[in-house]
Design an enzyme around this catalytic site. Structure first.
Site, mmCIF file in Angstrom:
data_model
loop_
_atom_site.group_PDB
_atom_site.id
_atom_site.type_symbol
_atom_site.label_atom_id
_atom_site.label_comp_id
_atom_site.label_asym_id
_atom_site.label_seq_id
_atom_site.Cartn_x
_atom_site.Cartn_y
_atom_site.Cartn_z
ATOM 1 N N GLU A 182 0.859 -1.189 0.000
ATOM 2 C CA GLU A 182 0.000 0.000 0.000
ATOM 3 C C GLU A 182 0.892 1.235 0.000
ATOM 4 O O GLU A 182 1.705 1.425 0.906
ATOM 5 C CB GLU A 182 -0.888 -0.017 1.253
ATOM 6 C CG GLU A 182 -1.779 1.195 1.331
ATOM 7 C CD GLU A 182 -2.427 1.367 2.707
ATOM 8 O OE1 GLU A 182 -2.443 0.412 3.516
ATOM 9 O OE2 GLU A 182 -2.901 2.483 2.976
ATOM 10 N N GLY A 400 -2.746 8.160 27.291
ATOM 11 C CA GLY A 400 -2.586 9.593 27.056
ATOM 12 C C GLY A 400 -1.234 10.078 27.553
ATOM 13 O O GLY A 400 -0.490 9.337 28.198
ATOM 14 N N CYS A 427 -3.324 1.950 30.232
ATOM 15 C CA CYS A 427 -2.035 2.635 30.282
ATOM 16 C C CYS A 427 -2.100 3.910 31.129
ATOM 17 O O CYS A 427 -2.045 3.833 32.343
ATOM 18 C CB CYS A 427 -1.534 2.897 28.863
ATOM 19 S SG CYS A 427 0.241 3.150 28.826
ATOM 20 N N GLN A 431 -2.584 4.406 35.253
ATOM 21 C CA GLN A 431 -1.813 5.309 36.126
ATOM 22 C C GLN A 431 -2.736 6.288 36.863
ATOM 23 O O GLN A 431 -2.558 6.554 38.048
ATOM 24 C CB GLN A 431 -0.774 6.060 35.286
ATOM 25 C CG GLN A 431 0.234 5.108 34.646
ATOM 26 C CD GLN A 431 1.171 5.785 33.646
ATOM 27 O OE1 GLN A 431 1.043 6.964 33.365
ATOM 28 N NE2 GLN A 431 2.108 5.020 33.106
ATOM 29 N N HIS A 553 -1.688 -2.032 26.532
ATOM 30 C CA HIS A 553 -2.789 -1.611 25.659
ATOM 31 C C HIS A 553 -3.474 -2.843 25.067
ATOM 32 O O HIS A 553 -3.081 -3.291 23.989
ATOM 33 C CB HIS A 553 -2.244 -0.757 24.505
ATOM 34 C CG HIS A 553 -1.746 0.578 24.918
ATOM 35 N ND1 HIS A 553 -2.555 1.684 24.995
ATOM 36 C CD2 HIS A 553 -0.515 1.002 25.275
ATOM 37 C CE1 HIS A 553 -1.854 2.731 25.376
ATOM 38 N NE2 HIS A 553 -0.606 2.349 25.555
ATOM 39 N N GLU A 555 -6.090 -3.103 23.535
ATOM 40 C CA GLU A 555 -6.791 -2.826 22.271
ATOM 41 C C GLU A 555 -5.969 -3.243 21.047
ATOM 42 O O GLU A 555 -6.519 -3.513 19.986
ATOM 43 C CB GLU A 555 -7.177 -1.342 22.174
ATOM 44 C CG GLU A 555 -6.034 -0.345 22.066
ATOM 45 C CD GLU A 555 -5.504 0.151 23.410
ATOM 46 O OE1 GLU A 555 -5.629 -0.594 24.407
ATOM 47 O OE2 GLU A 555 -4.952 1.263 23.476
#
Ligand code: GLN
Length: 581
Positions: A182, A400, A427, A431, A553, A555
């Protein structure tokens, strides 16, 4: 001529061309370094470019095409080229470029690699991602080592030669039947011009039967005209042809199905047979694109172009995907999950979280609605917290960086803890959950992360020891996949059903080991730890219906066919909260 004779002849032709081009000589003009062991003609290449504009969904298209080819039993290796001069995506602002995806290897890359991993259900590596920065770093370091035999180092052949080496190394190392490349950006950008040139050379060297160029273009349909217009697409495709690339297939992106008339115009204008000009109009879900490719018979056209004659569809694999799509289409209930963040207007920066919720939702036949909670607003007006939380069945506090919005996140964590609302912290969210617990339950007034307050009296979150020595920002967080030991008789174990799991990390700070004992005494349970170091990786509150947070993470590892257990857990918890109400 029989197919096998033709195939043999093609292979010999490709081998001859490559042999001639790759010989080491000071004098000749070519530079085509082949990775040792490279077998010409073994792998086919599909090159996907975009014209008219960016944002056409080239990543979703490439991933879907790769998925369809894998359903034919072919081994597909996708790769993405990004033209920018950053070496990787680690230093890119997610609010400008979308989420930074992290591979198991620790590479920080474009979110399209996340799309590939999800569609193909396999882990990718550094060799699947190339940037302008990475290629030039290599070329310049080769130059310093004198590897170019005294030649003046040029875009052609040296930069293009290194690009071809990269692409062929991927083909070789992954034993791919098909490599899908790609090309980021749009035809006509300065940033990707040399890359398209490298692909032109690749096609010349590998032979026409071994390469297939697909151009994704865009058909305008201005509301004031009420009809589809192909001029912008024609000009975009011409631009590609001006670079010496004749596309084999044109996939027309559009809001509505693309008319025959428009497809005919494009066909005439671009030398592409009418049957190879296809409509790829909008669908409600990206997961329908593989089916759309099959319906348009694009799979057949690709196989024909690449002269792949022995591919048979693997029904079982296809059915697995179909069952996921069926669950997406037929959902029994809905829930609403609040996601906190700053700049929540930029959805792409939370792409993997949204996908993970979708996977979990589909597996439970539940539509997951998202309510965005802007934490900078809550900081300014704490009285709106209650209203922001209304109608929310669960709360996710994602990753974040930096101070802005962090107090608002802490307020959201507290709200979830006190009101027994299902909570998942990721994450930075992990915290902030520790900071909140330290302040409110342990009585450590002013407790904080040293990322947010260097002078805090109680630095419950502090830099990882190895981070204290590091200068600069690129590629030096604690990055990539690590094992996590999960303790039995915990919520984490109930969800993962295993004592060793592997998840992906991207952080500089951690729970300060000095405070672990106190936090535990006050009721916080660290149910996941690093097997080798004293790094806390999962926390939970046993007397809450669902309160869990992770330093990693989750996700990044969620897949349509294998939703991540934590996301499945929070969707389940949200369903039962909603049903009890
Ligand atoms: N800023 C925090 C850290 O560096 C959290 C990072 C994140 O959420 N990815 O540790």
């Amino acid at each position: 001529m029989s197919n096998s004779i033709k195939k043999k002849e093609d292979k010999e032709k490709t081998e001859d061309v490559l042999k001639a081009l790759s010989k080491k000589s000071y004098e000749h003009e070519f530079y085509t370094p082949l990775p040792p062991g490279y077998e010409a003609g073994r792998t086919k290449f599909i090159i996907i470019t975009g014209s008219v504009m960016s944002g056409l969904g080239k990543g979703i298209f490439s991933a879907s095409l790769a998925r369809v080819l894998e359903d034919y039993g072919l081994r597909a290796s996708p790769m993405k080229f990004d033209g920018y001069l950053n070496v990787d995506a680690g230093t890119l602002n997610p609010y400008r470029h979308g989420e930074v995806f992290v591979l198991d290897s620790g590479l920080e890359c474009d979110m399209d690699l996340g799309t590939y991993e999800r569609f193909l259900d396999k882990n990718l590596g550094d060799e699947n991602y190339l940037t302008g920065g990475k290629i030039f770093t290599r070329v310049l370091s080769m130059e310093r080592k004198g590897k170019y035999l005294g030649r003046d180092v040029q875009f052609i052949p040296h930069v293009t030669g290194e690009i071809k080496r990269f692409v062929r190394t991927l083909a070789l190392n992954t034993k791919a039947d098909v490599v899908l490349i790609e090309v980021g950006g749009t035809v006509g950008d300065i940033e990707n011009q040399y890359f398209i040139e490298a692909m032109r050379q690749l096609a010349y060297e590998e032979g026409r039967d071994n390469t297939c160029f697909v151009n994704l273009t865009y058909i305008l349909e201005p509301r004031f005209l009420g009809e589809q217009k192909s001029k912008a697409a024609q000009l975009g495709i011409r631009r590609l042809m001006g670079l010496g690339v004749q596309p084999d297939i044109i996939a027309c992106r559009a809001t509505n199905p693309v008319s025959e008339k428009v497809r005919e115009k494009i066909s005439i204008y671009s030398n592409v047979p009418f049957k190879n000009v296809l409509s790829m109009h909008d669908r409600e879900s990206i997961y329908y694109v593989p089916d759309m490719i099959r319906e348009a018979k694009l799979d057949r056209v690709v196989l024909e172009t690449l002269n792949i004659t022995n591919a048979r569809e693997d029904k079982k694999r296809r059915e697995m995907w179909a069952s996921f799509v069926e669950r997406l289409k037929n959902r029994k209930r809905e829930i609403t999950i609040g996601i906190t963040g700053k700049y929540t207007g930029v959805r792409d920066s939370y792409a993997s979280i949204l996908k993970a919720l979708e996977h979990a939702g589909a597996s439970l036949r539940t539509k997951v609605n998202v309510k965005w909670i802007e934490t900078t607003e809550i900081e300014r007006k704490p009285e709106i917290l209650e209203e922001k939380m209304s109608g929310v069945d669960a709360i996710v506090v994602p990753g974040g960086f930096g101070k802005r919005g962090s107090d608002g996140k802490i307020m959201c964590v507290r709200y979830a803890r006190e009101n027994r609302i299902p909570f998942l912290g990721l994450c930075f969210g992990f915290q902030m959950a520790i900071v909140e617990f330290a302040r409110d339950v342990c009585g450590l007034d002013g407790a904080n992360s040293t990322e947010l307050d260097k002078e805090t009296p109680y630095p419950v979150i502090d830099l990882l020891p190895e981070q204290k020595k590091i200068e600069g920002l690129g590629g030096n967080m604690r990055l990539g996949g690590f094992d996590v030991s999960v303790s039995k008789n915990t919520l984490a174990f109930k969800l993962y059903k295993d004592t060793t799991i592997r998840e992906r990390f991207r952080h500089r700070y951690e729970c300060n080991p000095k405070y672990i004992k106190l936090l535990e005494e006050k009721g916080l349970v660290f149910s996941g730890r690093s097997p080798k170091h004293e790094i806390m990786q999962i926390l939970e509150l046993p007397d809450h219906p669902f309160f869990i947070a992770t330093q990693f993470h989750p996700e990044f590892t969620s897949r349509p066919l294998r939703p991540n257990p934590l996301f499945k857990g929070i969707v389940e918890a949200a369903i039962s909260r909603k049903e009890k109400k």
